[in-house]
Design an enzyme around this catalytic site. Structure first.
Site, PDB file in Angstrom:
ATOM      1  N   ASP A 476       0.832  -1.202   0.000  1.00 25.06           N
ATOM      2  CA  ASP A 476       0.000   0.000   0.000  1.00 25.06           C
ATOM      3  C   ASP A 476       0.869   1.255   0.000  1.00 25.06           C
ATOM      4  OD1 ASP A 476      -2.234   1.596   0.168  1.00 25.06           O
ATOM      5  OD2 ASP A 476      -2.985   0.750   2.043  1.00 25.06           O
ATOM      6  N   ASP A 546     -10.740   2.210  -3.083  1.00 19.07           N
ATOM      7  CA  ASP A 546     -11.310   1.987  -1.754  1.00 19.07           C
ATOM      8  C   ASP A 546     -12.825   2.058  -1.802  1.00 19.07           C
ATOM      9  OD1 ASP A 546      -9.040   1.492  -0.388  1.00 19.07           O
ATOM     10  OD2 ASP A 546      -8.802   3.497   0.440  1.00 19.07           O
TER      11      ASP A 546
HETATM   12  C1  DGJ Z   1      -5.763   2.169   1.996  1.00 20.99           C
HETATM   13  C2  DGJ Z   1      -6.156   0.951   1.221  1.00 20.99           C
HETATM   14  O1  DGJ Z   1      -6.666   1.304  -0.012  1.00 20.99           O
HETATM   15  C3  DGJ Z   1      -7.151   0.149   2.040  1.00 20.99           C
HETATM   16  O2  DGJ Z   1      -7.575  -0.960   1.320  1.00 20.99           O
HETATM   17  C4  DGJ Z   1      -6.511  -0.257   3.343  1.00 20.99           C
HETATM   18  O3  DGJ Z   1      -5.463  -1.138   3.094  1.00 20.99           O
HETATM   19  C5  DGJ Z   1      -6.024   0.977   4.076  1.00 20.99           C
HETATM   20  N1  DGJ Z   1      -5.187   1.790   3.252  1.00 20.99           N
HETATM   21  C6  DGJ Z   1      -5.271   0.572   5.322  1.00 20.99           C
HETATM   22  O4  DGJ Z   1      -4.711   1.639   5.943  1.00 20.99           O
END
Ligand code: DGJ
Length: 748
Positions: A476, A546
């Site tokens: 990430d 997300d």
């Molecule tokens: C952003 C990501 O897109 C989410 O899926 C998740 O992993 C969060 N970060 C965790 O902080």
């Protein structure tokens, strides 16, 4: 596929296209043609004769670089447009360049690019034409690389810029691709734009006179706002007809896609590293390699050019290990628990997930340091013992014992102020000494160009991966770069920082992936804010957004499919009401949309009612049955989410089966019937559509189309019922709108 060279003319032929250039009297490399395949001996004598008199580098006033289609343009010698290359020398300080042809050669196969992601060699043949251009007055030599492939219409381009002289040079701009289209303004531009939660929304706009560009200046994010992808289309181009030229950059940093239309109706398309805030020192004896760019032409519409790109990405970008490897159906705990979990909770979720048929459990953010919220612990890649008393090692073992694979989240490029890492190495944070650094999600970015930072991350991540049983890593990155500079770089090289960051990151990926070849990596950037071919080279799938709301995902996944295959698009079913939009949608609809991607779940399976668990089991069962078709079939966009009805589907390469999704965003009283024309079947073959209880010939389904039923009552009960909730307004008080269904078409 062939490269033929006759009478100073270079003719690249892909299976269905031709790309032609020649050398004119000044030594300039001129672009002559890009489009449907021409005869190998096509001379094109009648094209590109300029009648317009203007400034010229010679006495022949018809040779004005402003009016000629140029293959690798530069500014200063009668071309007033932005060029691919812009270089300043330290002897006179000017930026004038005039390149002339020096030599060429052909290499079999695809060249490797040092430290940069690039197209891979496979069993299929490839050839590369290298043309060397030179500016003797500067001691500047530039090799232009054009690779063509046996199995694809994609052409790739990049260049290596060499300082063979004695002056110090500064590269102010070095774009990877430039395409001039002469006397033809009849084009529109498609780009993919967005922001967090609304990534890659397709925009189609006319091209007007002057220059227009999309770009990234976010440093470590290719696509926070604009994806490094663009498509030129005719105003009349549709999914199935008309010309389309797509381009994409194999790079994850700052990029720029520039389109310039001159009042003489000459169009120039360029793509490469964003020249803004970029400046690279090229001292005598040094060379610089640009990222590789991709270009693809079709006269059969946007769908056709997208499918070419999908196959190209699968065959030539994705790590061969994962190309045909089934991607695991995963459950990710993020939306199910956020930071609030412990070992017992995770094990209970995993146990339940296993019962549903899930294959991989992914533990997301919150397992390390003392991370209970997003203010802390990034950089401290060791177990949070209060939550996980047996550490990742113990947990991963227990999850393995349940018969599940285990995956883990990292955000390696970041550092929290509240961390051991920051206490020990505050100097590793990117910051400008004159300012307090900007924070993003309460965190800061590590200076990835430092060898000590790279080694720290390599060792920390390796040790977690080595001591536990881990099959998947989610990489990430939740903020963009600000305060861009490095303590390590000399003053006159600070503008090299962003590109150096990317090169270092790619090197780290390389080291980790070489060490852990069996781990599946998925990239993520606050959702889908680093969705590009550079990341896909290392990590075969990308979390698309997300935003898991099924309705908004239609736009996101539709846009993503313009340049990226379904096997790369991370898609999960999450809770309803949706955490990002608050919208209610049936489990069937959420499943129907997520099905066309890598497919997984992002929720707490312990909270799901029994009835829904049964539906999930059926969804997983169906995905397992159809996943090869989904990831390897040809993807067709059928009806755009711009309208109330959205439809897409995959058809197997032998055309014997198809899986089609249809959604209706808003229902209405006394609705108009919905008809879907199924693409690319065998005309004379008879097919069954079990969900609708009918049989029909391929040409019926393609031409007359399939009428959608009025409501669920008319959909037969099949294994795909778990993806069908097709409501008539008012029938289901919980989900009055937002209908979806998936049906399977099979040759009898
Ligand atoms: C952003 C990501 O897109 C989410 O899926 C998740 O992993 C969060 N970060 C965790 O902080």
């Amino acid at each position: 596929m062939s490269i033929s060279i006759k009478n100073q003319q270079f003719h690249l032929q892909t299976p269905t296209t031709s790309y032609i250039m020649d050398i004119i009297s000044t030594g300039e490399l001129r672009h002559l043609y890009y489009g449907n395949k021409l005869h190998q001996d096509a001379k094109l004598e009648h094209t590109n004769l300029t009648m317009v008199l203007a400034e010229s580098p010679t006495k022949d006033r018809t040779i004005s670089y402003y009016n000629i289609s140029r293959e690798y343009p530069s500014y200063g010698r009668s071309d007033y447009r932005e060029g691919s290359i812009h270089i300043q020398n330290d002897q006179y300080g000017d930026t004038i360049i005039e390149l002339e042809y020096l030599s060429h050669y052909i290499i079999s196969n695809c060249p490797s690019l040092k430290n940069l992601p690039h197209i891979r060699n496979t069993q299929d043949k490839a050839e590369t034409l290298v043309i060397t251009m030179i500016d003797k007055s500067l001691g500047l030599e530039i090799d232009l690389y054009y690779t063509i492939l046996e199995e694809s219409d994609v052409i790739t381009r990049f260049s290596i810029i060499k300082n063979t002289g004695s002056m110090n040079l500064k590269i102010l701009s070095a774009l990877s691709l430039s395409l001039d289209i002469c006397c033809d303004k009849n084009w529109e531009l498609i780009t993919l734009n967005g922001t967090w939660g609304r990534e890659r929304k397709l925009e189609r706009s006319p091209i007007s006179y002057g220059a227009h560009y999309i770009s990234s200046t976010q440093g470590n994010s290719s696509s926070s706002l604009h994806n490094p992808f663009g498509m030129l289309v005719r105003p009349y181009t549709t999914e199935t007809s008309g010309e389309a030229i797509a381009t994409s950059l194999i790079y994850s940093g700052n990029h720029k896609l520039n389109v310039e239309l001159t009042p003489l109706d000459n169009l120039r398309l360029m793509l490469g590293i964003n020249p803004f805030d970029f400046n690279w020192s090229l001292n005598p004896g040094e060379e610089f390699t640009t990222p590789q760019a991709v270009i693809c032409y079709s006269s059969q519409g946007m769908g056709s050019v997208s499918r070419e790109l999908h196959h190209f990405v699968q065959n030539r970008i994705i790590n061969p290990k994962w190309k045909d490897h089934q991607r695991y159906i995963l459950i990710n705990n993020w939306e199910g628990t956020y930071f609030d979990f412990n070992e017992d909770k995770i094990l209970a979720m995993a146990e339940e997930a296993k019962k549903l048929g899930i294959e991989l459990f992914v533990l997301d953010d919150g397992w390390f340091g003392h991370r209970d919220n997003d203010f802390t612990s990034l950089g401290d890649w060791f177990d949070y013992k209060t939550k996980l008393p047996n550490g990742i090692k113990g947990l991963s073992q227990k999850i393995s014992d349940l018969g599940l694979k285990f995956g883990l989240w990292f955000e390696p490029e970041m550092i929290s102020e509240d961390s051991d890492l920051f206490k020990n190495h505050p100097e590793w944070r990117i910051e400008c000494p004159r300012y307090i650094p900007c924070q993003g999600r309460n965190q800061y970015v590590l200076d990835m160009t430092r060898k000590d930072v790279q080694d720290y991350l390599y060792e920390k991540i390796s040790s977690v991966l080595e001591e536990s049983t881990i099959h998947y890593v989610k990489w990430d990155k939740n903020r963009n770069l600000t305060d861009i500079m490095s303590r390590e770089l000399p003053v006159n090289q600070q503008k090299e920082f962003v590109h150096r960051y990317m090169l270092s990151l790619y090197q780290l990926f390389d080291r980790l992936i070489t060490k852990f070849p069996d781990i599946l990596f998925e990239s993520c950037s606050a959702g889908g804010n680093r969705f590009d071919l550079g990341m896909l080279y290392y990590m075969p799938q990308t979390w698309a957004s997300d935003n898991t709301d099924a309705i908004q995902r239609l736009d996101i996944q539709w846009g993503s499919s313009m340049g990226y295959p379904l096997s790369s698009i991370g898609s999960h079913v999450s809770e309803s009401p949706n955490h990002q939009t608050g919208r209610y949608a049936s489990l069937q609809l959420r499943g129907a949309v997520a099905l066309f991607g890598t497919f997984g779940y992002e929720l707490d399976p312990l909270k799901i009612p029994l009835k829904e668990k049964e539906i999930i089991k059926q969804q997983i069962h169906a995905f397992k049955k159809y996943r090869t078709l989904i990831s390897q079939g040809d993807f067709y966009r059928i009806q755009s989410p711009e309208t109330n009805v959205c439809s897409w589907g995959v058809v197997s390469s032998d055309k014997t089966e198809a899986l089609i999704m249809v959604t209706r965003i808003l229902s209405s009283a006394n609705p108009t019937m919905i008809k879907i024309n199924i693409p690319n079947l065998i005309s004379s073959a008879l097919y069954s559509v079990d969900e609708l209880g009918i049989t029909a010939y391929g040409n019926e389904l393609m031409n007359s189309g399939l009428w959608m039923p009025v409501s669920n009552e008319f959909i037969k009960n099949t294994e795909l019922s778990c993806f069908c909730s097709w409501n008539r307004s008012g029938i289901d008080p919980c989900f009055p709108d937002f209908s979806g269904m998936v049906f399977h078409i099979k040759k009898i």
